[in-house]
Every structure is written in C-alpha cells, then in structure tokens.
Design an enzyme around this catalytic site. Structure first.
Site, PDB file in Angstrom:
ATOM      1  N   GLY A  46      -2.011  -8.691   6.718  1.00 51.59           N
ATOM      2  CA  GLY A  46      -2.408  -8.852   5.323  1.00 51.59           C
ATOM      3  C   GLY A  46      -1.384  -9.697   4.581  1.00 51.59           C
ATOM      4  CD  GLN A  51       3.149  -9.797   0.662  1.00 51.82           C
ATOM      5  OE1 GLN A  51       1.946  -9.738   0.913  1.00 51.82           O
ATOM      6  NE2 GLN A  51       4.063  -9.362   1.507  1.00 51.82           N
ATOM      7  CB  CYS A  94       6.085  -4.912   3.520  1.00 50.18           C
ATOM      8  SG  CYS A  94       5.734  -6.012   2.131  1.00 50.18           S
ATOM      9  CG  LEU A  95       4.219 -10.111   6.485  1.00 52.96           C
ATOM     10  CD1 LEU A  95       3.137 -11.176   6.372  1.00 52.96           C
ATOM     11  CD2 LEU A  95       4.853 -10.130   7.874  1.00 52.96           C
ATOM     12  CG  HIS A 136       0.706  -2.812   2.094  1.00 53.03           C
ATOM     13  ND1 HIS A 136       1.801  -2.184   2.660  1.00 53.03           N
ATOM     14  CD2 HIS A 136       1.101  -4.095   1.873  1.00 53.03           C
ATOM     15  CE1 HIS A 136       2.802  -3.039   2.743  1.00 53.03           C
ATOM     16  NE2 HIS A 136       2.400  -4.219   2.282  1.00 53.03           N
ATOM     17  CD  GLU A 137      -1.566  -6.984   1.947  1.00 50.21           C
ATOM     18  OE1 GLU A 137      -0.900  -7.628   1.128  1.00 50.21           O
ATOM     19  OE2 GLU A 137      -1.115  -6.657   3.055  1.00 50.21           O
ATOM     20  CG  HIS A 140       2.074  -6.767  -2.029  1.00 49.04           C
ATOM     21  ND1 HIS A 140       3.446  -6.813  -2.153  1.00 49.04           N
ATOM     22  CD2 HIS A 140       1.835  -6.557  -0.710  1.00 49.04           C
ATOM     23  CE1 HIS A 140       4.005  -6.619  -0.964  1.00 49.04           C
ATOM     24  NE2 HIS A 140       3.050  -6.451  -0.069  1.00 49.04           N
TER      25      HIS A 140
HETATM   26  O1  K1U Z   1       1.509  -7.137   2.899  1.00 51.69           O
HETATM   27  C1  K1U Z   1       2.197  -7.424   3.866  1.00 51.69           C
HETATM   28  O2  K1U Z   1       3.379  -7.633   3.719  1.00 51.69           O
HETATM   29  C2  K1U Z   1       1.597  -7.527   5.232  1.00 51.69           C
HETATM   30  C3  K1U Z   1       1.712  -6.237   6.034  1.00 51.69           C
HETATM   31  C4  K1U Z   1       0.414  -5.470   5.874  1.00 51.69           C
HETATM   32  C5  K1U Z   1       0.416  -4.032   6.281  1.00 51.69           C
HETATM   33  C6  K1U Z   1       0.891  -3.602   7.504  1.00 51.69           C
HETATM   34  C7  K1U Z   1       0.847  -2.265   7.847  1.00 51.69           C
HETATM   35  C8  K1U Z   1       0.299  -1.357   6.985  1.00 51.69           C
HETATM   36  C9  K1U Z   1      -0.159  -1.774   5.772  1.00 51.69           C
HETATM   37  C10 K1U Z   1      -0.123  -3.120   5.425  1.00 51.69           C
HETATM   38  C11 K1U Z   1       1.958  -6.627   7.479  1.00 51.69           C
HETATM   39  O3  K1U Z   1       1.153  -7.262   8.074  1.00 51.69           O
HETATM   40  S1  K1U Z   1       3.436  -6.103   8.214  1.00 51.69           S
HETATM   41  C12 K1U Z   1       3.276  -6.691   9.898  1.00 51.69           C
HETATM   42  C13 K1U Z   1       2.320  -5.908  10.713  1.00 51.69           C
HETATM   43  O4  K1U Z   1       1.903  -4.838  10.342  1.00 51.69           O
HETATM   44  C14 K1U Z   1       1.862  -6.452  12.010  1.00 51.69           C
HETATM   45  C15 K1U Z   1       2.377  -7.611  12.526  1.00 51.69           C
HETATM   46  C16 K1U Z   1       1.920  -8.098  13.756  1.00 51.69           C
HETATM   47  C17 K1U Z   1       0.963  -7.430  14.451  1.00 51.69           C
HETATM   48  C18 K1U Z   1       0.448  -6.253  13.960  1.00 51.69           C
HETATM   49  C19 K1U Z   1       0.884  -5.771  12.729  1.00 51.69           C
HETATM   50 ZN    ZN Z   2       3.453  -5.994   1.900  1.00 54.39          ZN
END
Ligand code: K1U
Ligand code: ZN
Length: 188
Positions: A46, A51, A94-95, A136-137, A140
């Site tokens: 996401g 972000q 979260c990125l 989560h998004e 943000h």
């Molecule tokens: O919003 C963001 O920063 C993105 C976040 C979204 C998210 C992940 C987990 C739970 C709720 C919301 C991410 O994508 S973090 C990275 C991640 O979860 C992932 C990366 C590579 C493969 C699988 C998952």
């Molecule tokens: Zn996030």
C-alpha cells in the site's frame, strides 16, 4: 512512470491532514500510476499520497496473496462507511517507518466508499489483510502512523531510533543498526 521518493518518520508532512480530491483528472491519474510503481518497487502492499509528499486524499493498494494475480486498487477520497465490531491483530509495517514492525489491533472488516480512477463512486467490502491495509492507508491521509496505535513508550523508542538513523545518514555515517548484521528488522 516515475518512482517517487518516500518520506520517512519523523517528517512533519506525515503528520498533516490531506485535502480531498476535487476532480479525478489526468494529474490525479498520473499520481495514482506513479504511486503504484513506487509501491511495487519499494516493495509494499500500500501507499498513501502524503508518504510521497502530496497532501491529497489518494491511496493505492495491492494486497493480493503471493502467487495470486495482482489486484491493484487506486482510490481517491476513501472513507470508511462501516467497520465490524470484532477486531483483528496484524503485524504491520510502513514504508515511512522502515524496518520496524508492530502488532496493531483494528476492526476485522470494513466497507470503504471511494472514487475510482474514472471518478466513479464505488464501494469496496474488505476483511483480513486488505481491511487492515485500507485502514492503515486511510490513517496516513489523517496524519496518523501505525506508531500512533502503539504505547507512547514503544512509539518514542522507534521514533528516536529513526531520528538517530536520519541524522547519521545526513552526516554520511552508518548507524549501529546498519553495522549490525542481525538487527535489520525490529519487532515490538
Ligand atoms: O503504507 C505503507 O507504508 C505501506 C505498508 C502497508 C501495510 C503493510 C502491512 C500492514 C498494513 C499496511 C507496507 O506495504 S509495509 C511492507 C509490507 O508490508 C510488505 C512488503 C513486501 C511484501 C509484503 C509486504
Ligand atoms: Zn504506512
């Protein structure tokens, strides 16, 4: 297609409330496309516009399971119109909070109203990981990070670490985290 730089905490832009999209026009469609490319490249499941420094209510998600066909979603002005009474705990990342993960409890299922990339109003019903990711998004867009769902102690610990890493990076130094081979992922 452009890859956009992702802001990391603590950055004041991540704490601001984003503005609604007035019209889903070509500039919004381009933003959605660039955000999806950025999300896949990160990689993540996401991404929300703040972000990447854009304070507009736009999110993208692809929470398809590994091996399943991809399911990219592009949403403008997403709004939770229903949430289940029962909750689900999920280990979130979260990125914008790189290399830190923590369990967050949220409603297990949600219904979200939004505008798609043509500007048409739609409703998505989601549960499990997709529901978690939508919440989560959307957080943000209101300046809320998953850290804000944790105890003040856990949140402060992570933010201090991120700030230390940011300052070291600005000085062109490595950090304890980067130097240590077994501490690249932190789970609270
Ligand atoms: O919003 C963001 O920063 C993105 C976040 C979204 C998210 C992940 C987990 C739970 C709720 C919301 C991410 O994508 S973090 C990275 C991640 O979860 C992932 C990366 C590579 C493969 C699988 C998952
Ligand atoms: Zn996030």
């Amino acid at each position: 297609m452009a890859l956009l730089p992702i802001l990391t905490a603590p950055d004041p832009r991540l704490k601001k409330k984003s503005k609604p999209v007035e019209t889903v026009d070509d500039s919004i469609r381009q933003l959605m496309a660039d955000m999806l490319s950025t999300m896949y490249a990160a990689p993540g499941i996401g991404l929300a516009a703040p972000q990447v420094g854009v304070l507009k209510r736009v999110i993208v998600i692809d929470a398809a399971r590994e091996g399943d066909p991809s399911r990219p979603l592009k949403l403008a002005n997403p709004e939770i119109v229903w949430a289940s009474d029962d909750d689900n705990a999920y280990e979130e990342g979260c990125l914008s909070v790189p290399e830190h993960y923590a369990e967050v409890v949220r409603p297990r299922a949600v219904k979200v109203r939004y505008l798609d990339e043509t500007g048409a109003e739609r409703l998505i019903e989601a549960e499990g990981l997709l529901a978690t990711c939508l919440q989560h998004e959307i957080d943000h867009l209101d300046g809320i990070l998953f850290l804000d769902h944790l105890s003040a102690l856990k949140r402060t610990m992570i933010l201090r670490k991120l700030l230390k890493e940011k300052k070291a990076a600005e000085r062109g130094e490595g950090t304890d985290t980067e130097k240590s081979a077994d501490s690249t992922q932190h789970t609270l």
